[in-house]
Design an enzyme around this catalytic site. Structure first.
Site, PDB file in Angstrom:
ATOM      1  N   ASP A  40      49.928   6.361 -17.166  1.00  0.00           N
ATOM      2  CA  ASP A  40      48.875   6.398 -16.142  1.00  0.00           C
ATOM      3  C   ASP A  40      47.999   5.148 -16.184  1.00  0.00           C
ATOM      4  OD1 ASP A  40      49.664   8.832 -15.225  1.00  0.00           O
ATOM      5  OD2 ASP A  40      48.150   9.979 -16.311  1.00  0.00           O
ATOM      6  N   LYS A  61      47.329   5.570 -10.310  1.00  0.00           N
ATOM      7  CA  LYS A  61      46.821   5.105  -9.010  1.00  0.00           C
ATOM      8  C   LYS A  61      46.181   3.740  -9.234  1.00  0.00           C
ATOM      9  CE  LYS A  61      45.828   9.690  -7.258  1.00  0.00           C
ATOM     10  NZ  LYS A  61      45.649  10.473  -8.484  1.00  0.00           N
ATOM     11  N   MET A 174      34.657  11.461 -14.241  1.00  0.00           N
ATOM     12  CA  MET A 174      34.933  11.201 -12.816  1.00  0.00           C
ATOM     13  C   MET A 174      33.664  11.407 -11.980  1.00  0.00           C
ATOM     14  SD  MET A 174      38.672  13.005 -12.664  1.00  0.00           S
ATOM     15  CE  MET A 174      38.295  14.325 -13.803  1.00  0.00           C
TER      16      MET A 174
HETATM   17  C1  LIG Z   1      41.242  12.021 -14.934  1.00  0.00           C
HETATM   18  S1  LIG Z   1      39.992  11.918 -16.146  1.00  0.00           S
HETATM   19  C2  LIG Z   1      40.989  11.912 -17.570  1.00  0.00           C
HETATM   20  C3  LIG Z   1      40.245  12.161 -18.856  1.00  0.00           C
HETATM   21  C4  LIG Z   1      41.137  12.029 -20.085  1.00  0.00           C
HETATM   22  N1  LIG Z   1      42.191  12.992 -20.096  1.00  0.00           N
HETATM   23  C5  LIG Z   1      40.343  12.125 -21.382  1.00  0.00           C
HETATM   24  O1  LIG Z   1      40.514  13.060 -22.150  1.00  0.00           O
HETATM   25  O2  LIG Z   1      39.553  11.191 -21.643  1.00  0.00           O
HETATM   26  C6  LIG Z   1      39.468  10.258 -15.978  1.00  0.00           C
HETATM   27  C7  LIG Z   1      38.008  10.052 -16.309  1.00  0.00           C
HETATM   28  O3  LIG Z   1      37.833   9.929 -17.715  1.00  0.00           O
HETATM   29  C8  LIG Z   1      36.743   9.068 -17.969  1.00  0.00           C
HETATM   30  N2  LIG Z   1      37.233   7.926 -18.777  1.00  0.00           N
HETATM   31  C9  LIG Z   1      38.454   7.777 -19.289  1.00  0.00           C
HETATM   32  N3  LIG Z   1      38.530   6.667 -20.046  1.00  0.00           N
HETATM   33  C10 LIG Z   1      37.316   6.087 -20.011  1.00  0.00           C
HETATM   34  C11 LIG Z   1      36.753   4.924 -20.599  1.00  0.00           C
HETATM   35  N4  LIG Z   1      37.460   4.111 -21.394  1.00  0.00           N
HETATM   36  N5  LIG Z   1      35.444   4.639 -20.353  1.00  0.00           N
HETATM   37  C12 LIG Z   1      34.703   5.451 -19.578  1.00  0.00           C
HETATM   38  N6  LIG Z   1      35.197   6.566 -18.982  1.00  0.00           N
HETATM   39  C13 LIG Z   1      36.478   6.890 -19.210  1.00  0.00           C
HETATM   40  C14 LIG Z   1      36.179   8.620 -16.639  1.00  0.00           C
HETATM   41  O4  LIG Z   1      35.163   9.528 -16.281  1.00  0.00           O
HETATM   42  C15 LIG Z   1      37.389   8.789 -15.743  1.00  0.00           C
HETATM   43  O5  LIG Z   1      37.019   8.943 -14.393  1.00  0.00           O
END
Ligand SMILES: C[S@@+](CC[C@H](N)C(=O)[O-])C[C@H]1O[C@@H](n2cnc3c(N)ncnc32)[C@H](O)[C@@H]1O
Length: 256
Positions: A40, A61, A174
């Site tokens: 992803d 995406k 998100m």
């Molecule tokens: C579809 S969710 C997936 C979350 C993922 N499964 C997890 O456990 O971290 C995606 C969201 O995770 C957060 N996110 C993931 N990686 C990040 C990062 N390195 N810095 C800040 N936010 C992050 C953001 O809010 C982003 O919109």
């Protein structure tokens, strides 16, 4: 000529929050043994170097790339497992935290393909941690609640009304496009001084953190050009982010 026997298998691997070293050893071993990797957008692509010979398919995406539907991704996982063997499905953070990991494994199960889960470090705790924000603290917050800002139709999650009444920490994923609306709910409910932090690109060299309160956090995030991906942290623990551990220790004694 001997033909390779194909043994289909799917391993769902949490890639961690971004820093390449924040993946488990088990995750790395699975990547090394992969025939195919489906990954992803939030996965650190440097992890793919652990599988130099595997076929790599980007299914996230991103501008300039075809956007796959969830159904197409499910088909790709199964098709590649049947044709090539070991598929590693690599997802940002942990696959079971807003990651649709369970749905993908349910589809794989329909084809009697064996599967395994390798948990990952979720951005919901790791990103606050590297901004010096513990999601719980003995004196400040005894619970934390992780929420996606929107429902599947794009509307704001209705639970913010009740979350804004709690003392525990609220971690929003998100949520950047809904920051203003979320902060307004706190203000409307008489919690205008609630500390807020917005952390973008957490755990990576370009990590950026902005802290404020529900009254000014939206303006601060705009001013500092905070971009996705970002985690929003709401609650008293945010006030620890600018302190050293020494002063926090002092503060803790003071509260006791
Ligand atoms: C579809 S969710 C997936 C979350 C993922 N499964 C997890 O456990 O971290 C995606 C969201 O995770 C957060 N996110 C993931 N990686 C990040 C990062 N390195 N810095 C800040 N936010 C992050 C953001 O809010 C982003 O919109």
């Amino acid at each position: 000529m001997s033909q390779k026997i194909i043994s289909p298998k799917v391993t769902l691997v949490g890639a961690g929050p971004g820093d390449i070293e924040l993946i488990t050893l088990k995750g790395i071993k699975a990547i090394e043994q992969a025939d195919v990797i489906l990954y992803d957008a939030l996965v650190n692509e440097a992890l793919l170097e652990y599988a130099p010979n595997a076929k790599k398919i980007f299914v996230g995406k991103r501008r300039g790339y075809k956007a796959y539907s969830q159904e197409e991704i499910n088909h790709l996982i199964v098709e590649n497992a049947l044709n090539y063997g070991h598929v590693v499905r690599l997802k940002g953070g942990d696959s079971f935290v807003f990651g649709r990991g369970f749905e993908e494994l349910a589809y794989v199960e329909l084809f009697n393909i064996p599967s395994e889960i390798v948990p990952g470090i979720s951005s919901s705790i790791a990103v606050p941690a590297l901004a010096n924000i513990p999601v719980t603290h003995r004196n400040l917050s005894q619970s934390f609640h992780v929420i996606s800002a929107t429902l599947s139709d794009g509307s704001l999650h209705p639970d913010f009304e009740s979350l804004s009444q709690l003392n525990g920490t609220v971690v929003v994923l998100m949520g950047l496009s809904k920051l203003r609306e979320i902060a307004q709910i706190y203000e409307k409910n008489g919690r205008g001084n609630t500390p807020f932090a917005v952390i973008s690109n957490g755990t990576l060299p370009n990590q950026k953190t902005v802290t404020g309160t529900s009254e000014n956090i939206f303006d601060l995030a705009v001013k500092h050009k905070i971009q996705s991906p970002a985690v929003i942290v709401i609650g008293e623990v945010v006030s620890l982010s600018n302190q050293t551990y020494q002063s926090i220790h002092f503060y803790q004694n003071f509260l006791n």
